[in-house]
Design a protein around this motif. Structure first.
Motif, PDB file in Angstrom:
ATOM      1  N   ARG A  54       0.813  -1.218   0.000  1.00 59.43           N
ATOM      2  CA  ARG A  54       0.000   0.000   0.000  1.00 59.43           C
ATOM      3  C   ARG A  54       0.849   1.272   0.000  1.00 59.43           C
ATOM      4  N   HIS A  55       2.022   1.212   0.646  1.00 54.12           N
ATOM      5  CA  HIS A  55       2.761   2.455   0.880  1.00 54.12           C
ATOM      6  C   HIS A  55       4.205   2.400   0.365  1.00 54.12           C
ATOM      7  N   GLY A  56       4.448   1.473  -0.562  1.00 52.44           N
ATOM      8  CA  GLY A  56       5.794   1.386  -1.134  1.00 52.44           C
ATOM      9  C   GLY A  56       6.223   2.682  -1.804  1.00 52.44           C
ATOM     10  N   ALA A  57       5.303   3.367  -2.455  1.00 53.06           N
ATOM     11  CA  ALA A  57       5.636   4.622  -3.135  1.00 53.06           C
ATOM     12  C   ALA A  57       6.101   5.678  -2.146  1.00 53.06           C
ATOM     13  N   ALA A  58       5.449   5.730  -0.972  1.00 56.79           N
ATOM     14  CA  ALA A  58       5.839   6.711   0.043  1.00 56.79           C
ATOM     15  C   ALA A  58       7.252   6.422   0.550  1.00 56.79           C
ATOM     16  N   ALA A  61       9.371   9.830   2.018  1.00 56.73           N
ATOM     17  CA  ALA A  61       8.433  10.546   2.885  1.00 56.73           C
ATOM     18  C   ALA A  61       8.445   9.993   4.303  1.00 56.73           C
ATOM     19  N   LEU A  62       8.772   8.712   4.468  1.00 58.07           N
ATOM     20  CA  LEU A  62       8.820   8.109   5.806  1.00 58.07           C
ATOM     21  C   LEU A  62       9.494   6.752   5.699  1.00 58.07           C
ATOM     22  N   THR A  63       9.804   6.188   6.853  1.00 57.26           N
ATOM     23  CA  THR A  63      10.311   4.821   6.939  1.00 57.26           C
ATOM     24  C   THR A  63       9.379   4.037   7.844  1.00 57.26           C
ATOM     25  N   LEU A  64       9.351   2.720   7.656  1.00 60.85           N
ATOM     26  CA  LEU A  64       8.442   1.865   8.410  1.00 60.85           C
ATOM     27  C   LEU A  64       9.229   0.823   9.186  1.00 60.85           C
ATOM     28  N   ILE A  71      -1.307   8.563   8.714  1.00 58.41           N
ATOM     29  CA  ILE A  71       0.079   9.029   8.900  1.00 58.41           C
ATOM     30  C   ILE A  71       0.766   9.188   7.544  1.00 58.41           C
ATOM     31  N   VAL A  72       0.603   8.201   6.675  1.00 54.49           N
ATOM     32  CA  VAL A  72       1.231   8.270   5.354  1.00 54.49           C
ATOM     33  C   VAL A  72       0.681   9.451   4.569  1.00 54.49           C
ATOM     34  N   SER A  73      -0.628   9.678   4.686  1.00 57.05           N
ATOM     35  CA  SER A  73      -1.242  10.799   3.973  1.00 57.05           C
ATOM     36  C   SER A  73      -0.624  12.125   4.402  1.00 57.05           C
TER      37      SER A  73
END
Length: 698
Positions: free
Chosen positions: A517-521, A526-529, A684-686
């Motif tokens: 879902r958030h690979g692009a971010a 934009a962030l790390t997970l 958060i990603v948004s």
């Protein structure tokens, strides 16, 4: 005296009599063709005597066109000697335009020497009110006949004195009797009665004499062609009809009603799709068997992967599968057993006098029947499986709900243990291990991965005194939404997942879902997970093959991913943990050591594992403002972390004074992080990918 009375009855007397009787007189001279009409006849039609010409065909001119032929024919037949008198009903036109019904009666009053008619006289009586009453009565009769025809009701009566019975056409039709007359032999009805109903029906058709009540009865007849029909009779004794009275009755064929009743009764007890018992009927059966006190086994069967089948092949395939499974269940049941579809893809069985060996044979047969169920799909398509729970009931005080709950809990245990198997409920084992609730949660966690009830949350990790944009790191968490809608805390379902062996599956789901879902971010920076890993996941030799394949699919960079391992996980398989950390560092993934300080070998792990971050166990944080010991431990850990180049994260910061104290300590050592309140990861990603935040980060 009598003679004088006769002489006094002159023309005035008879005129007054005709007036009072409202009779109109006509006198027709056949020789001249003249016809006389009395004044009363003219007034009957609304005329004065002077208004009508006394012509022979005046009456015919005023007669309704539909009645003329009948009226003429009546006179012609009498003149020809075919009838003794003229008698007919006809309509005459009133002066005001409406029609007056009259009864015309008369005849020949004079003949010549040869007998030829010379003169006819007659009277006409206004019968308009009578005809209106007859018409109204006919309407009532029409409605009555229509009601009888619509209801299919036949009428019969039996004359007690003459011992004769009379059936109308509808009654004969109901009994299948072909006859031209209403009269039938008195004993005919008895010969149609069903043997099982004969005695009671004959009693019901003998009402007490003098009673005016109606007796209703339903019974079966056997027609001559062998067909059995259900009929309903209403019977009443009628006094004064014949010397000894009569029995009057109606009869109606209610076979279709009975069949509908049976169908409704069947539908009320059975599942429409599979034909098995439904939940309410099964509950009643189970309650009766439990109350009888005989030992029995209750099976709870839950299909595995049924939702996936519905989603893939559609509800028609799902319905076909359910019917096939139901047929398979029937084939596995001993004669005294009962099976039900409780709803959806759940079934239940009760088997009286069932021991453990027989229960195992039945359960094994059920598993095979479900696997071989007809799905209407290609053989290569994934087949169904089932999880089965078995509970043995031998206490007459057990409730239906408890019996099913025990079998259901065992079913959850079978599902949590890997599905496609059965488990037996044991109160001792379950109570000792907390297995009932745990098994439910474990099974529900697996289902939640498939039906969207497992949600991703995240915690922003903030550097003390600095904005989050400087770190932009998020710890990924999972939250389970129960079927009731309640949010299940991780403290409830994570330990259960570990105990029931599904923790590795859960970790993989979280990693794949978050990166997909958030690979692009992550690629944009934009962030790390960060992801928490269980001991089972650490011990999985295929873990890095899985992670690498997901990273390749999603394009997420290794450097944007971090993993957290706990001391508990590390001590479970130290070698596996060490190997995992080594491979993570090779791929430039960050590694954190969670719950640091809670174990006996925490500092040994620091020596063995080159981690990037240390997360201090929350037990040292939540009382730090009151405990000098906790403050010293935190200072020591922070000092060591700084010396080896590790970041520090503090957990359980729930009060402002705790945050203030940690801020002071963090400033002193130049390091320190805290965890913010969890929120949906999507939010958060948004925020992280908003243009304003991207500018701040740059």
């Amino acid at each position: 005296m009598v003679g004088r009375d006769k002489k006094s009855r002159n023309g005035t007397f008879w005129a007054r009599a005709l007036e009072r009787a409202q009779l109109g007189v006509w006198d027709w001279d056949l020789r001249t063709g003249d016809c006389f009409y009395s004044a009363t006849w003219a007034r009957m039609l609304g005329y004065d005597e002077s208004e009508l010409a006394s012509s022979s065909d005046l009456w015919l001119q005023l007669t309704h066109p539909d009645d003329r032929e009948r009226a003429l024919a009546s006179g012609d037949r009498h003149i020809a000697g075919q009838t003794n008198a003229i008698e007919t009903e006809l309509r005459l036109k009133h002066k005001q335009g409406h029609w007056v019904w009259v009864l015309d009666r008369g005849g020949i009053v004079e003949r010549d020497a040869s007998g030829k008619p010379l003169r006819l006289m007659g009277v006409q009586t206004d019968i308009t009110k009578q005809k209106a009453a007859e018409a109204e009565l006919e309407q009532v009769n029409v409605r009555f006949r229509l009601a009888l025809a619509a209801s299919g009701t036949g009428i019969w009566h039996y004359d007690i004195a003459t011992n004769r019975s009379y059936w109308d056409a509808r009654t004969r039709d109901i009994f299948g009797l072909i006859a031209d007359t209403d009269e039938v032999t008195a004993d005919l009805w008895h010969s149609y009665l069903h043997p099982d109903d004969k005695e009671a029906t004959e009693r019901a058709h003998l009402p007490s004499r003098g009673s005016d009540g109606v007796t209703a009865s339903q019974y079966r007849i056997i027609r001559r062609d062998g067909e059995v029909r259900h009929v309903e009779s209403l019977v009443r004794f009628i006094t004064g009809a014949g010397a000894a009275g009569q029995i009057l009755g109606t009869v109606r064929d209610i076979t279709e009603d009975k069949l509908r009743e049976q169908e409704l009764a069947y539908a009320a007890r059975h599942d429409a799709l599979t034909g098995l018992w439904n939940r309410s009927a099964f509950d009643r059966q189970l309650a009766d068997h439990i109350a009888a006190g005989a030992p029995l086994a209750v099976f709870y069967v839950d299909l595995d992967y049924f939702k996936a089948l519905n989603d893939f092949a559609g509800h028609a395939a799902g319905d076909l599968a359910l019917k096939s499974v139901a047929a398979g269940i029937r084939g596995c049941l001993p004669p005294a057993a009962h099976a039900a579809r409780l709803g959806g893809d759940e079934f239940a069985l009760l088997v009286p006098h069932c021991d453990a060996a027989q229960a195992e044979r039945i359960a094994t047969g059920l598993l095979g029947a479900v696997r071989e169920a007809d799905l209407g799909l290609a053989a290569s398509t994934r087949k169904l499986a089932a999880s089965i729970g078995i509970a043995f009931i031998d206490n007459a005080n057990t409730t239906v709900a408890d019996a099913l709950a025990c079998a259901d809990d065992a079913c959850y245990a079978a599902k949590a243990a890997g599905r496609n198997r059965f488990a037996v409920f044991s109160a001792t084992v379950e109570a000792g291990s907390g297995g009932l609730n745990a098994a439910r949660i474990a099974a529900d966690t697996v289902d939640a991965m498939e039906d969207g009830r497992l949600k991703l949350f995240g915690q922003e990790i903030h550097r003390l005194g600095r904005p989050w944009q400087e770190s932009r790191h998020v710890e990924v968490l999972a939250r389970l939404v129960a079927r009731s809608g309640r949010l299940v805390p991780p403290g409830e379902f994570i330990p259960v997942a570990e105990r029931f062996g599904i923790a590795s599956r859960l970790d993989r789901w979280i990693i794949r879902t978050a990166l997909s879902r958030h690979g692009a971010a992550l690629r944009s920076g934009a962030l790390t997970l960060g992801f928490n890993l269980s001991a089972q996941t650490l011990s999985d030799p295929q873990l890095w093959a899985f992670v690498d394949s997901v990273i390749e699919e999603t394009g997420a960079p290794h450097s944007g991913i971090g993993f957290e391992i706990t001391e508990t996980a590390a001590v479970t398989n130290f070698d596996a943990a060490e190997q995992f950390v080594r491979k993570a560092r090779e791929r430039h993934c960050r590694v954190s050591l969670d719950d640091f300080g809670a174990g006996m070998s925490s500092f040994e792990y620091l020596r063995r594992f080159p981690v990037d971050t240390i997360k201090i166990d929350g037990s040292f944080i939540e009382h730090i403002t009151q405990s000098r010991f906790d403050r010293e431990i935190v200072l020591a850990i922070t000092s060591i972390a700084r010396s080896i180049g590790c970041d520090v994260v503090a957990e359980k910061i729930e009060k402002q004074d705790t945050l203030t104290m940690l801020s002071d300590m963090g400033v002193a050592f130049g390091q320190g992080f805290l965890l913010h309140r969890p929120e949906p990861l999507e939010a958060i990603v948004s925020r992280a990918t908003e243009p304003s935040m991207a500018r701040k980060a740059s």
